[in-house]
Scaffold this motif. Structure first.
Motif, mmCIF file in Angstrom:
data_model
loop_
_atom_site.group_PDB
_atom_site.id
_atom_site.type_symbol
_atom_site.label_atom_id
_atom_site.label_comp_id
_atom_site.label_asym_id
_atom_site.label_seq_id
_atom_site.Cartn_x
_atom_site.Cartn_y
_atom_site.Cartn_z
ATOM 1 N N ILE A 222 16.089 -8.720 -13.982
ATOM 2 C CA ILE A 222 15.858 -9.742 -15.006
ATOM 3 C C ILE A 222 15.353 -11.044 -14.421
ATOM 4 O O ILE A 222 14.677 -11.829 -15.099
ATOM 5 C CB ILE A 222 17.162 -9.984 -15.800
ATOM 6 C CG1 ILE A 222 16.906 -10.892 -17.001
ATOM 7 C CG2 ILE A 222 18.234 -10.582 -14.896
ATOM 8 C CD1 ILE A 222 15.933 -10.344 -17.996
ATOM 9 N N HIS A 223 15.618 -11.314 -13.126
ATOM 10 C CA HIS A 223 15.281 -12.620 -12.567
ATOM 11 C C HIS A 223 13.870 -12.696 -12.002
ATOM 12 O O HIS A 223 13.445 -13.764 -11.574
ATOM 13 C CB HIS A 223 16.299 -13.005 -11.486
ATOM 14 C CG HIS A 223 17.694 -13.074 -12.011
ATOM 15 N ND1 HIS A 223 18.105 -14.040 -12.888
ATOM 16 C CD2 HIS A 223 18.763 -12.259 -11.803
ATOM 17 C CE1 HIS A 223 19.382 -13.833 -13.191
ATOM 18 N NE2 HIS A 223 19.792 -12.770 -12.551
ATOM 19 N N THR A 249 18.422 -11.437 -31.538
ATOM 20 C CA THR A 249 19.208 -10.413 -30.845
ATOM 21 C C THR A 249 18.675 -10.175 -29.437
ATOM 22 O O THR A 249 19.444 -10.075 -28.465
ATOM 23 C CB THR A 249 19.169 -9.103 -31.642
ATOM 24 O OG1 THR A 249 19.712 -9.328 -32.945
ATOM 25 C CG2 THR A 249 19.974 -8.018 -30.945
ATOM 26 N N PHE A 250 17.363 -10.105 -29.302
ATOM 27 C CA PHE A 250 16.745 -9.861 -28.000
ATOM 28 C C PHE A 250 17.039 -11.008 -27.032
ATOM 29 O O PHE A 250 17.391 -10.782 -25.866
ATOM 30 C CB PHE A 250 15.237 -9.687 -28.189
ATOM 31 C CG PHE A 250 14.471 -9.488 -26.914
ATOM 32 C CD1 PHE A 250 14.705 -8.391 -26.105
ATOM 33 C CD2 PHE A 250 13.509 -10.407 -26.517
ATOM 34 C CE1 PHE A 250 13.993 -8.202 -24.920
ATOM 35 C CE2 PHE A 250 12.798 -10.239 -25.347
ATOM 36 C CZ PHE A 250 13.046 -9.124 -24.542
ATOM 37 N N GLU A 255 20.183 -13.508 -22.467
ATOM 38 C CA GLU A 255 21.170 -14.494 -22.003
ATOM 39 C C GLU A 255 22.388 -13.807 -21.402
ATOM 40 O O GLU A 255 22.940 -14.258 -20.394
ATOM 41 C CB GLU A 255 21.575 -15.395 -23.164
ATOM 42 C CG GLU A 255 20.466 -16.334 -23.601
ATOM 43 C CD GLU A 255 20.796 -17.082 -24.883
ATOM 44 O OE1 GLU A 255 20.248 -18.180 -25.090
ATOM 45 O OE2 GLU A 255 21.589 -16.557 -25.694
ATOM 46 N N SER A 256 22.809 -12.716 -21.998
ATOM 47 C CA SER A 256 23.977 -12.000 -21.468
ATOM 48 C C SER A 256 23.679 -11.369 -20.112
ATOM 49 O O SER A 256 24.571 -11.180 -19.291
ATOM 50 C CB SER A 256 24.421 -10.929 -22.466
ATOM 51 O OG SER A 256 23.450 -9.897 -22.562
ATOM 52 N N GLU A 257 22.395 -11.032 -19.854
ATOM 53 C CA GLU A 257 22.016 -10.429 -18.579
ATOM 54 C C GLU A 257 22.083 -11.428 -17.424
ATOM 55 O O GLU A 257 22.361 -11.058 -16.284
ATOM 56 C CB GLU A 257 20.597 -9.866 -18.673
ATOM 57 C CG GLU A 257 20.468 -8.621 -19.522
ATOM 58 C CD GLU A 257 20.957 -7.383 -18.803
ATOM 59 O OE1 GLU A 257 21.029 -7.406 -17.560
ATOM 60 O OE2 GLU A 257 21.282 -6.402 -19.482
ATOM 61 N N ILE A 258 21.808 -12.691 -17.707
ATOM 62 C CA ILE A 258 21.674 -13.665 -16.614
ATOM 63 C C ILE A 258 22.898 -14.531 -16.423
ATOM 64 O O ILE A 258 23.027 -15.204 -15.404
ATOM 65 C CB ILE A 258 20.454 -14.584 -16.846
ATOM 66 C CG1 ILE A 258 20.652 -15.416 -18.113
ATOM 67 C CG2 ILE A 258 19.183 -13.784 -16.929
ATOM 68 C CD1 ILE A 258 19.568 -16.433 -18.341
ATOM 69 N N GLN A 264 20.968 -17.130 -9.315
ATOM 70 C CA GLN A 264 19.649 -17.128 -9.924
ATOM 71 C C GLN A 264 19.652 -17.694 -11.343
ATOM 72 O O GLN A 264 18.628 -17.716 -11.999
ATOM 73 C CB GLN A 264 19.103 -15.689 -9.966
ATOM 74 C CG GLN A 264 18.879 -15.067 -8.611
ATOM 75 C CD GLN A 264 17.724 -15.701 -7.882
ATOM 76 O OE1 GLN A 264 16.812 -16.228 -8.493
ATOM 77 N NE2 GLN A 264 17.765 -15.670 -6.564
ATOM 78 N N TYR A 265 20.797 -18.145 -11.830
ATOM 79 C CA TYR A 265 20.903 -18.525 -13.239
ATOM 80 C C TYR A 265 19.967 -19.663 -13.614
ATOM 81 O O TYR A 265 19.409 -19.687 -14.699
ATOM 82 C CB TYR A 265 22.337 -18.931 -13.562
ATOM 83 C CG TYR A 265 22.508 -19.370 -14.996
ATOM 84 C CD1 TYR A 265 22.658 -20.713 -15.315
ATOM 85 C CD2 TYR A 265 22.489 -18.437 -16.013
ATOM 86 C CE1 TYR A 265 22.800 -21.118 -16.624
ATOM 87 C CE2 TYR A 265 22.628 -18.839 -17.334
ATOM 88 C CZ TYR A 265 22.784 -20.179 -17.634
ATOM 89 O OH TYR A 265 22.912 -20.581 -18.929
#
Length: 851
Positions: A222-223, A249-250, A255-258, A264-265
């Motif tokens: 994701i990063h 929703t997407f 946001e929940s992934e990072i 890396q946030y």
């Protein structure tokens, strides 16, 4: 030799040790390849050395410090870059089309590229090679079939089936009798017979962008910047087509992934915050968008150097959000800092720097500093014209910004002149419909309607709506928004029949294609309610607005869309006579506006003015007077005497003063308003004539009949000349003239004026329109004065029937009309008829009204 490319901290001997290729006689003949036979895993093998050298070439002799520090990581990175380069040669979609359909095919390819997809098409050579490297295939099919044979299609599908990569075929049906090829019949076909290329591109891009995002997420995480770019494009398309719930929703999933990765946030979080802000803006949640932009800018310093162009862009984005939230002082600070940074980085003559100056001028204009804004924007426009030419994109943007600033400063004529020139240039520069030309036309229509809706604004709205339909299709949010604006403009100019038909049709499309709480869908409910209310269809208007109220129920109590919907509902309730319900809504709106925006904000003052009008209609004139005085005092100080809110509130204040017996103050105030409007807007302006009619009506009720007749007759003549004899505002002026003639002791002339006006209104607006019924009510009073009882009875029966249809028998105005009908029936001796109406009144009085 290595000195020319090695890192300064790398020792030459260490680098040569890594680059040394050992001599192995066994492999010196070249009949076999060591890398293939032995592999590269053993550091003592020659294949290992060849792999190192290949990695240096792949890195273009750079990053030698990584080679010395971690050789395996250096090779892995080179291998990854090779894979990426190979994939970069692939296309997301191959567009196949016959020569006869080349124009549509090329337009479709162009639209897909604009959505961020890599596209190959039939326009170039080596079709088979580019087709084999494509992830997906869009094939245009007409009645003669497609440009691809079954063998090509089968080869495309079989190759991708062999490497187990999911690929899609999009049959695009173009001809009247087009049919999907049998070999791809299981793939979902897109009916494009009545759709523009952009609408087809939306349906292809949605799964294609999602496919790319999933692949990148799987391979890079994701990063990675490419993954975030793909995510942004997918989210942006969801927002553009109106799927705000899916976009929300997407983005929440991103946001929940990072959120758990602290290292890396900052970088990923910054990018996702940008998507969140865009979503908030699309949802018309200005305050939420502002909060997200603040967080985004605050996170910037955590992972990037502050003095960069990206930092300036973040400040400008925050400034835009601040302007939307009417927080101008902080917006000016952000734009000033961004402009200084861009000047330092790019120079004062860079396009981006000039654009920041435009933003500064726009904020000044919105903040009320008209003089400084006009000076800055005029100078900037002249400079851009000299530097880039009169038709340059940025020059035209500056001219349009200056036009808006002039309108805000009260120079409507000057602003319109500038914006008309922008429209002419934008329209002439392209041989096809262009979005910039549509935006310029919409801006011009907004300026015109700030004064009054005219035939010109209606024509502009229609042109904009037709243009978006050609560009984007009938179901895109921008098309629907343009159609709703067109319907409102038609209704405002008296073309209520066509406006009602249009708004019903467009609202149905919005309901079918947009998410439940999409701003354009909600605006559609509000527009439909306003148009139906203008057309006199109050029951249907109330029903539509009730659906709108359900749509905004899930929004925050202070959300702008929710408050705007409540305002429309309150206005409709007032028109139906349900003032208590309207008062509660007006108070709720005022409390929310005050809490969020402050007491001095224009929208808060507008809410206060509306509440004052409702209280006056309920008979609470003292409370209405206090509110009106607060609005005038604050708004006049901030916006000037000619501001629309100031003018209309002063007119209502004068009427309230007159009712309370303070007649001299009321007349003085109205005369002041009229003189201000004459000086600032001109004699022929609608607002000037509305003020004149208000003055005439007040004089008439005070017994100054000749002065009243003079003012009302003058207003009616000007309206006939400027608006036309069949405009709703002209009809109202003519009806008031008839009433004034009756008050002045000229009942025969009054009857002639009112009967003629009624017939015209019944023909143009309809016999049951509220304005028509109001004229009929006045006509009835004159006929009764003239003792023309048969005609009066016929007219009052029509009034009762119309009000019963619009409001129901229980409405006070319907009951009032029935009581007048009873009085007339008693006068002429029709006791049975009078008794029947009395029974009807008794039933109505026992039945509670439906709000």
């Amino acid at each position: 030799m290595v000195e020319t490319f090695k890192h300064v901290e790398v020792a030459t001997s260490d680098l040569l040790a890594q680059l040394r290729i050992p001599h192995v006689a066994h492999w010196s003949f070249g009949e076999r390849l060591a890398v293939i036979e032995e592999g590269t895993s053993d550091p003592l093998w020659i294949g290992h050395a060849f792999e190192t050298l290949a990695a240096v070439v792949a890195h273009r002799t750079e990053r030698t410090e990584l080679l010395i520090g971690n050789r395996e990581s250096y090779v892995d990175t080179a291998r990854s870059q090779r894979g990426r380069a190979q994939k970069a040669r692939d296309s997301d979609v191959f567009v196949a089309f016959a020569r006869s359909d080349a124009r549509f095919g090329r337009a479709l390819a162009r639209e897909l590229r604009q959505r961020g997809l890599r596209v190959a098409d039939d326009a170039g050579p080596v079709r088979l090679g580019r087709l084999r490297r494509a992830r997906n295939l869009a094939i245009l099919v007409d009645r003669d079939g497609s440009s691809m044979g079954d063998i090509e299609l089968e080869q495309f599908l079989s190759e991708h089936a062999a490497d187990r990569t999911p690929r899609r075929v999009f049959p695009v049906l173009r001809g009247e009798h087009a049919r999907t090829p049998k070999i791809v019949s299981r793939h979902f076909a897109i009916d494009a017979r009545d759709s523009p290329p952009s609408a087809v591109a939306d349906r292809i891009a949605m799964p294609a962008l999602w496919q790319r995002f999933e692949e990148l997420l799987r391979e890079r995480g994701i990063h990675d910047s490419a993954t975030l770019t793909a995510a942004g494009r997918h989210a942006s398309l969801l927002i553009d087509v109106g799927e705000l719930d899916d976009a929300r929703t997407f983005i929440e999933e991103l946001e929940s992934e990072i959120v758990d990765d602290d290292a890396q946030y900052s970088f990923a979080g910054y990018e996702v915050l940008g998507l969140r802000a865009t979503l908030c803006q699309a949802g018309a949640d200005r305050l939420a968008a502002l909060e997200v932009r603040r967080r985004q800018l605050a996170s910037f310093d955590q992972f990037r150097h502050a003095d960069t162009r990206a930092h300036a862009d973040a400040k400008l984005a925050l400034a835009d959000a601040l302007v939307d939230a009417n927080q101008y002082d902080e917006a000016l600070t952000q734009v000033t800092e961004a402009h200084a940074l861009l000047s330092h980085l790019l120079g004062s003559s860079a396009l981006k720097t000039f654009d920041a100056q435009l933003s500064f001028g726009r904020v000044l204009a919105h903040s009320g500093d008209s003089e400084q804004a006009l000076d800055l924007l005029t100078g900037l426009w002249n400079e851009l014209e000299r530097k880039f030419g009169a038709t340059h994109k940025l020059t035209l943007k500056a001219q349009s910004t200056l036009a808006e600033a002039r309108c805000m400063a009260g120079d409507l004529a000057g602003g319109l002149r500038l914006q008309r020139h922008v429209v002419e240039v934008r329209t002439a520069r392209s041989d096809r419909v262009h979005e910039l030309a549509l935006e310029a036309k919409a801006t011009l229509a907004d300026m015109l309607e700030a004064g009054e809706a005219t035939d010109e604004s209606v024509a502009l709205r229609e042109s904009v709506a037709d243009g978006y339909q050609q560009l984007r299709g009938s179901a895109r949010p921008e098309t629907l928004r343009a159609e709703f604006a067109h319907a409102r403009a038609m209704a405002a100019t008296g073309d209520t029949g066509r406006a009602v038909d249009l708004v019903r049709e467009v609202l149905e499309i919005a309901v079918d294609h947009l998410s439940y709480s999409h701003p354009v869908r909600i605006d559609g409910y509000a527009a439909a309610g306003a148009v139906l209310r203008t057309a006199g269809l109050l029951v249907e208007a109330a029903e539509v607005l009730h659906r709108g109220e359900e749509a905004v129920a899930r929004l925050d109590v202070n959300h702008p869309l929710r408050l705007s919907m409540l305002d429309e509902i309150a206005t409709t309730q007032e028109r139906r006579g349900y003032f208590e319900g309207a008062r509660k809504l007006r108070e709720q709106i005022l409390i929310s506006r005050t809490q969020v925006l402050g007491e001095g904000h224009s929208q808060t003052l507008m809410a206060m003015s509306h509440l004052a009008m409702t209280l006056a209609a309920m008979g609470d004139f003292e409370a209405a007077l206090r509110l009106d005085e607060r609005v005038v005092s604050s708004a006049q100080l901030r916006f000037g005497r000619a501001d629309e809110l100031v003018v209309r509130t002063k007119q209502h204040l004068a009427q309230t003063l007159d009712i309370l017996g303070r007649t001299d103050e009321a007349e003085w105030l109205l005369v002041e308003v009229m003189r201000t409007l004459e000086n600032d807007l001109g004699e022929a302006h609608l607002e000037t004539q509305r003020a004149r009619l208000t003055l005439g009506d007040m004089l008439m009720r005070r017994g100054a009949h000749e002065r009243a007749l003079s003012e009302i007759r003058r207003a009616a003549e000007v309206m006939r000349a400027t608006l036309g004899p069949t405009h709703p505002e002209t009809f109202s002026a003519d009806a008031l003239l008839g009433v004034a003639l009756n008050y002045a002791g000229h009942p025969e002339a009054a009857e002639s004026e009112l009967s003629t006006t009624f017939e015209q209104m019944a023909h143009v607006l309809g016999p049951d329109h509220p304005r028509t019924l109001s004229t009929a009510w006045a006509w009835f009073g004159v006929l009764r004065t003239l003792a023309r009882h048969d005609e009066a009875l016929e007219v009052i029966a029509a009034v009762v029937a119309g009000r019963s249809l619009l409001y129901g028998d229980t409405h006070p105005s319907t009951v009032d009309a029935m009581q007048k009908q009873v009085e007339l029936l008693d006068e002429i001796g029709d006791r049975s008829g009078a008794e029947a109406i009395r029974r009807r009144i008794a039933v109505a009085m026992r039945t509670p009204p439906l709000v």
